[in-house]
Design an enzyme around this catalytic site. Structure first.
Site, short mmCIF file in Angstrom:
data_model
loop_
_atom_site.label_atom_id
_atom_site.label_comp_id
_atom_site.label_asym_id
_atom_site.label_seq_id
_atom_site.Cartn_x
_atom_site.Cartn_y
_atom_site.Cartn_z
N HIS A 5 -5.91 0.04 -1.19
CA HIS A 5 -6.18 -1.38 -1.06
C HIS A 5 -7.10 -2.09 -1.84
O HIS A 5 -7.39 -3.36 -1.77
CB HIS A 5 -6.39 -1.59 0.51
N ASP B 297 -7.74 5.32 -0.54
CA ASP B 297 -7.18 4.33 -0.05
C ASP B 297 -6.67 3.08 -1.19
O ASP B 297 -7.39 2.91 -2.07
CB ASP B 297 -8.13 3.43 0.68
N CYS C 118 0.73 -1.17 0.04
CA CYS C 118 0.02 0.00 0.16
C CYS C 118 1.05 1.30 -0.01
O CYS C 118 0.60 2.32 -0.75
CB CYS C 118 -0.96 0.01 1.04
#
Length: 223
Positions: free
Chosen positions: A178, A176, A47
């Site tokens: 992810h 984000d 990440c």
């Protein structure tokens, strides 16, 4: 990889969390990098690299000609090799699945683009809301994409804006990395909350946070 396969400015269609107050957003273009987006399998550890890649895409798109001409967004092996070459990491780091954080991102940005970054450290005992003015000023003066990571909350994330409501509720616009799979629309990221407004009280209060603020003005603000 060809960036045309990646979504551009994934936060841009998201409405503010409240109709009142003031919203301050990043400026300029970036591509959304996420787990496995280039075929490289990094789920569970990549990440930080992906958030860094999104920031690199912004630097290339919005920096001065010298910066913009300094090549493509680095892939994960290139990022690892860069950290080995500057002696931040040992040789065994190259080809590993070791994650990187905000400080490593700062070293890479400085090495590849000659762009310095400001580090904003938020201690465990501190409130993110206390730093709202610093973040607002950054988005107004520079307009970059911020990298955010911590210790108890080790999940790297991009920060693309801040909203302060009339009653002084503070929200950060989280990008984000992810997400896994192919993304059809920005709205899919909103529905699955990979791109969202998050109230600062909902961050992990037992974690410290380091934020990386690239000291490069977007072309829009530098004009």
């Amino acid at each position: 990889m060809e960036e045309k396969s990646l979504l551009l400015n994934v936060h841009s269609n998201l409405e503010p969390p409240k109709p009142d107050g003031n919203t301050f957003l990043m400026r300029g273009n970036y591509h959304y990098y996420h787990y496995g987006c280039d075929g490289f399998q990094d789920m569970g550890w990549g990440c930080g690299y992906r958030t860094l890649q999104s920031i690199c895409s912004w630097i290339i798109a919005n920096g001065p000609p010298k910066t913009a001409s300094s090549g493509e967004v680095p892939n994960i092996p290139t990022i690892q090799q860069t950290l080995v070459e500057i002696k931040d990491k040992p040789e065994r780091f190259f080809g590993s699945r070791e994650w990187i954080g905000t400080l490593e991102a700062i070293y890479v940005i400085d090495t590849l683009y000659d762009v310095s970054c400001k580090v904003l450290h938020i201690a465990r005992s501190d409130s993110i809301a206390k730093h709202a003015d610093t973040l607002r000023d950054y988005f107004e003066q520079y307009g970059g994409l911020i990298m955010m990571g911590g210790d108890m909350d080790a999940a790297s994330k991009g920060i693309a804006g801040i909203h302060v409501s009339v009653d002084q509720d503070v929200y950060l616009l989280v990008v984000d990395p992810h997400f896994v799979g192919r993304i059809k629309t920005k709205e899919e990221l909103y529905t699955k909350e990979y791109v969202k407004w998050q109230k600062v009280e909902d961050f992990v209060d037992s974690s410290f946070y380091n934020l990386c603020l690239p000291m490069l003005k977007s072309r829009e603000l530098a004009a």
